[in-house]
Scaffold this motif. Sequence first.
Motif, PDB file in Angstrom:
ATOM      1  N   LYS A   8     -57.750  74.372 -21.825  1.00  0.00           N
ATOM      2  CA  LYS A   8     -57.228  73.858 -23.096  1.00  0.00           C
ATOM      3  C   LYS A   8     -56.366  72.627 -22.923  1.00  0.00           C
ATOM      4  O   LYS A   8     -55.672  72.210 -23.822  1.00  0.00           O
ATOM      5  CB  LYS A   8     -56.412  74.949 -23.797  1.00  0.00           C
ATOM      6  CG  LYS A   8     -57.199  76.237 -24.082  1.00  0.00           C
ATOM      7  CD  LYS A   8     -58.354  75.973 -25.003  1.00  0.00           C
ATOM      8  CE  LYS A   8     -59.080  77.254 -25.367  1.00  0.00           C
ATOM      9  NZ  LYS A   8     -60.214  77.015 -26.250  1.00  0.00           N
ATOM     10  N   TRP A 220     -65.072  63.514 -18.530  1.00  0.00           N
ATOM     11  CA  TRP A 220     -65.633  62.830 -19.699  1.00  0.00           C
ATOM     12  C   TRP A 220     -65.629  61.314 -19.539  1.00  0.00           C
ATOM     13  O   TRP A 220     -66.581  60.623 -19.901  1.00  0.00           O
ATOM     14  CB  TRP A 220     -64.825  63.259 -20.918  1.00  0.00           C
ATOM     15  CG  TRP A 220     -64.850  62.292 -22.062  1.00  0.00           C
ATOM     16  CD1 TRP A 220     -65.890  62.007 -22.862  1.00  0.00           C
ATOM     17  CD2 TRP A 220     -63.764  61.464 -22.501  1.00  0.00           C
ATOM     18  NE1 TRP A 220     -65.536  61.063 -23.794  1.00  0.00           N
ATOM     19  CE2 TRP A 220     -64.236  60.713 -23.600  1.00  0.00           C
ATOM     20  CE3 TRP A 220     -62.444  61.298 -22.085  1.00  0.00           C
ATOM     21  CZ2 TRP A 220     -63.433  59.807 -24.267  1.00  0.00           C
ATOM     22  CZ3 TRP A 220     -61.646  60.408 -22.764  1.00  0.00           C
ATOM     23  CH2 TRP A 220     -62.142  59.670 -23.837  1.00  0.00           C
ATOM     24  N   SER A 289     -69.080  73.562 -23.276  1.00  0.00           N
ATOM     25  CA  SER A 289     -67.983  73.019 -24.079  1.00  0.00           C
ATOM     26  C   SER A 289     -68.564  72.167 -25.203  1.00  0.00           C
ATOM     27  O   SER A 289     -68.932  71.010 -25.004  1.00  0.00           O
ATOM     28  CB  SER A 289     -67.046  72.166 -23.216  1.00  0.00           C
ATOM     29  OG  SER A 289     -66.033  71.590 -24.008  1.00  0.00           O
ATOM     30  N   LYS A 290     -68.656  72.746 -26.374  1.00  0.00           N
ATOM     31  CA  LYS A 290     -69.231  72.042 -27.515  1.00  0.00           C
ATOM     32  C   LYS A 290     -68.424  70.799 -27.869  1.00  0.00           C
ATOM     33  O   LYS A 290     -68.989  69.746 -28.194  1.00  0.00           O
ATOM     34  CB  LYS A 290     -69.299  72.986 -28.715  1.00  0.00           C
ATOM     35  CG  LYS A 290     -69.907  72.343 -29.951  1.00  0.00           C
ATOM     36  CD  LYS A 290     -69.949  73.306 -31.118  1.00  0.00           C
ATOM     37  CE  LYS A 290     -70.518  72.631 -32.363  1.00  0.00           C
ATOM     38  NZ  LYS A 290     -70.539  73.554 -33.522  1.00  0.00           N
ATOM     39  N   THR A 291     -67.111  70.902 -27.789  1.00  0.00           N
ATOM     40  CA  THR A 291     -66.254  69.768 -28.159  1.00  0.00           C
ATOM     41  C   THR A 291     -66.469  68.588 -27.230  1.00  0.00           C
ATOM     42  O   THR A 291     -66.631  67.439 -27.671  1.00  0.00           O
ATOM     43  CB  THR A 291     -64.781  70.191 -28.126  1.00  0.00           C
ATOM     44  OG1 THR A 291     -64.582  71.270 -29.030  1.00  0.00           O
ATOM     45  CG2 THR A 291     -63.881  69.024 -28.517  1.00  0.00           C
ATOM     46  N   GLU A 294     -69.931  67.036 -27.701  1.00  0.00           N
ATOM     47  CA  GLU A 294     -69.984  66.154 -28.869  1.00  0.00           C
ATOM     48  C   GLU A 294     -69.270  64.837 -28.605  1.00  0.00           C
ATOM     49  O   GLU A 294     -69.773  63.764 -28.941  1.00  0.00           O
ATOM     50  CB  GLU A 294     -69.365  66.849 -30.073  1.00  0.00           C
ATOM     51  CG  GLU A 294     -69.339  65.986 -31.324  1.00  0.00           C
ATOM     52  CD  GLU A 294     -68.826  66.715 -32.544  1.00  0.00           C
ATOM     53  OE1 GLU A 294     -68.561  66.051 -33.562  1.00  0.00           O
ATOM     54  OE2 GLU A 294     -68.685  67.953 -32.479  1.00  0.00           O
ATOM     55  N   THR A 295     -68.096  64.914 -27.991  1.00  0.00           N
ATOM     56  CA  THR A 295     -67.324  63.697 -27.716  1.00  0.00           C
ATOM     57  C   THR A 295     -68.080  62.771 -26.783  1.00  0.00           C
ATOM     58  O   THR A 295     -68.164  61.556 -27.022  1.00  0.00           O
ATOM     59  CB  THR A 295     -65.970  64.063 -27.092  1.00  0.00           C
ATOM     60  OG1 THR A 295     -65.255  64.906 -27.994  1.00  0.00           O
ATOM     61  CG2 THR A 295     -65.152  62.814 -26.816  1.00  0.00           C
ATOM     62  N   PHE A 348     -74.272  65.870 -34.502  1.00  0.00           N
ATOM     63  CA  PHE A 348     -72.823  66.088 -34.439  1.00  0.00           C
ATOM     64  C   PHE A 348     -72.116  65.363 -35.579  1.00  0.00           C
ATOM     65  O   PHE A 348     -72.538  64.281 -35.994  1.00  0.00           O
ATOM     66  CB  PHE A 348     -72.254  65.596 -33.107  1.00  0.00           C
ATOM     67  CG  PHE A 348     -72.707  66.403 -31.918  1.00  0.00           C
ATOM     68  CD1 PHE A 348     -72.592  67.776 -31.900  1.00  0.00           C
ATOM     69  CD2 PHE A 348     -73.235  65.769 -30.806  1.00  0.00           C
ATOM     70  CE1 PHE A 348     -73.007  68.515 -30.805  1.00  0.00           C
ATOM     71  CE2 PHE A 348     -73.657  66.497 -29.700  1.00  0.00           C
ATOM     72  CZ  PHE A 348     -73.540  67.879 -29.704  1.00  0.00           C
ATOM     73  N   SER A 350     -69.316  63.828 -35.526  1.00  0.00           N
ATOM     74  CA  SER A 350     -68.706  62.573 -35.090  1.00  0.00           C
ATOM     75  C   SER A 350     -69.703  61.425 -34.996  1.00  0.00           C
ATOM     76  O   SER A 350     -69.310  60.261 -34.906  1.00  0.00           O
ATOM     77  CB  SER A 350     -68.036  62.761 -33.720  1.00  0.00           C
ATOM     78  OG  SER A 350     -68.993  63.157 -32.748  1.00  0.00           O
TER      79      SER A 350
END
Length: 645
Positions: A8, A220, A289-291, A294-295, A348, A350
Motif C-alpha cells: 500500500k 512503474w 494490481s489493477k490500479t 491501469e496507470t 480503463f 483513466s
Amino acid sequence: MAILDMSKREPSSPSTPQRAKKSLFSFAKTTSSLSSFSSHIPPHEPSLTFSRSIMEEHIDNASTIIKKWDHKESSHEKFTSLFQEDRKEAKAYIQCVKDLKKAMHFFVTQHSTCNKLVLAQNLMQKAMKRLENEFYQILSTKKQHLDPESISKSSRSSHTSRSTSVDSEESTDLGNGSSTIQQNGAGSNSEAEHISFLTMCDLKMIADCMIGCGYAKECWKIYRIIRKSVVDEGLYRLGIESRSSAYVNAMRPNDLEHQVKHWIDSTKMAVKTLFYGERLLCDHVFSNSKTINETCFSDVAKEGGIVLLKLPEIVAKTKKSDEKIFVLIDLHEAIAELLPQIESIFSFDSISSVKLQAISLLNKLKISVLNILSDFELSIQRNSSKTTVSGGGVHPLTISVSDYLASLASYSGVLSDIISESTSTKFSETYFESQTSEISSVSGKMAWIVLVLLCKLDSKAELYNDIALSYLFLANNIQFIIERVRGSNLSIILGEEWILNLERKVKLYTTKYENVAWNKVFMCLPQSLDPAISSDTIKEYFKRFNESFEATYQRQKSWVVPDGTLRDEIKVSIARKLVPFYRDFYEYYMVVLSGEKDLEVLVKFSPDNIGNCLSDLFHENVRSRSLILSSSTSLPNSCVWQCIS
C-alpha cells in the motif's frame, strides 16, 4: 495479528537513499500500534523462539543470495542478468525476497529494536535495486521478444496450450499462491513465441515481487519509460503522426485520399497489433494490481491513442465537397470496424478519452456525410443552367449524378449505418408506392435523389423548342440512369421493380416522341387505298409525303440516341409502322404513275430508301447519308431495314 501491508506504499514514495528511514519509521509506527498486544506475550514463549529462529534463518539465506548477486559487491564489472544466467536461481532469489519480507513483518511486530530488522531492511533495499536493474534489463534488451505481434501470438497460444511450469517442470507458484504459468506446449508453438512467453513471465515475477514489497513506483516508472518508447516508435514506423489542420486542408483531393487509405491500413495495424499487444503485456505483467495496471497502460498508450485519431478528426472538420464523402465514408467504416477493439483496449477510466473520442468521431463523420448528401441534393435542385444538350443527348447533370450514386452504392453497407432510418419513410412513400417489401434507408435515399434529378430533367426538357426533341431528351436521360443502375450496386439497392418502373417511363417518352415527330408524315398518306382517285391526287400525296418525310428527316439528322439498344428500338419501331404503310401506298399507286415523265421528281423515295434513311438517324458524330431521290438507286440494306423486311 495485524501485519504491515507494504503493497500500500504511496506512489510518491521517496527515492532509494531515503527508503531506509521511511521504511523503518513505518515499521516503528506499526510496532507502536501493536505494543499493547505484544506486551502480553512472554519474551521466551517457545513458539516465538522457534518462529524467530526460522525468521533469522530466512534473513541469513536472503543475505547469502542477495549479496551474491549484488552488483556493487560483485567482482564483475559488467551487469550480468540473473534471469538470463540461471532462471532456477532467479526463482530462488524471488523466493528469498518473499521470505525476507515475512521476516521483516515478524520482527517489526515482535522485536522492533532487533538488529536483524535493520539488516533485513538493508538487504531489502539491495534486492529491490537488483530487481529494478533486472526489470530494466529485460525490458530494454528483449524488445524483439516483447514486440506487440509476438505478445499477441504468445498470448493466444498460451490459452490453448497445456498447463506446465516455465521450464517444463511442475506448475510453480510465482505470485502469492494465485498464478500458475501456462507454458506453450512443446512442438505446438515456435521457439520465438516460447521465448516471448518466458520473458513476459519473468517480468510478471519481478513486478509482483517489487509491488508486494512496496516498490510499485520504481517498477512503474521503468515500465512506462521503455514501453512508451516502443509504442511511439511503432506509431512512427506505421507513419502515424500528428498533423495540423492547415496541413490537411492544403492537401489536394488525390493526396488526401492516399493519406486516408494509408491511415486506415496503419491504424488497423496499430489497434489490432500494437495497442492490443501492449494491453496484453500490461495485463499480464501487472495482473495482481489493477490500479498499477491501469496507470501503466494509460501512461504508455493514451498519448498514442489520441494521436491515432487526430487525422480523421481534422478531416471531419475540413471544408466539405461532394468528392470528400468517399474519404469520410472510408474513415467511418474503418473506425466503426475497430470500435469494439478500441473500447476493449482503452476500457480503463483513466484512458477512456480515447474510446470516447472514437465514438464522438463516428458521429462527426456521420453528420459530415449526411450534410454532403443534403448539399448534393440541393445542388441538383439549384442547377440553373439554361444550355440545352445538342440533339437531346444525355445532360451532364444526369451523368454526374448517376456516376456519383453508382460510386456511393459501393458503400451501401456503411451508408445503411450512417443514414437515419427515420428518413426512409418519406423516401419510400414518394417513390416506392407500389413496392410491398420494406425499403431500407439507403434505397430510399438513392431513389429520392434520382427523383430530384428527374424533376430537374423535366424542367430542362422544357427548354427545347421542339416537343418531340423534349421527349427524346427525357428518354435518353432516363435510359442513361437505367444503364448506370444496372451496371452498379444500385441495381441491388433499388431493386428490379424500381428499374422496370423507369423502363416504362422510357417507353412512354419514346412513344410520345414517335407520335409527335412522325404523325405529320403518316398524315400525308391516305388512310385507305382508293382505286378511284385521280393521278393528280396521287401526285399530291407523293409530293406532300416527300416534303414531310424530308423535312422530318433533315430536322432529326442532328438528334442523337447514345444508347445503341434504345436507338435501334426507336428506329425499328418507326420503320415497322412507316415502311409497310408507305410500301402499300407506293406499290399500289406507282402503277398508275408508271407512264409519267420526271417520275424521279414525283417519287423521291422507295420503301427501301425510307428504311435506309431511318438507319442514319440518331448516331453521334456519324456523317449522315444523302437522301436518295431515285427509287432505281437504293442504299445497302441497313440493320433497321433488315428488321422490317
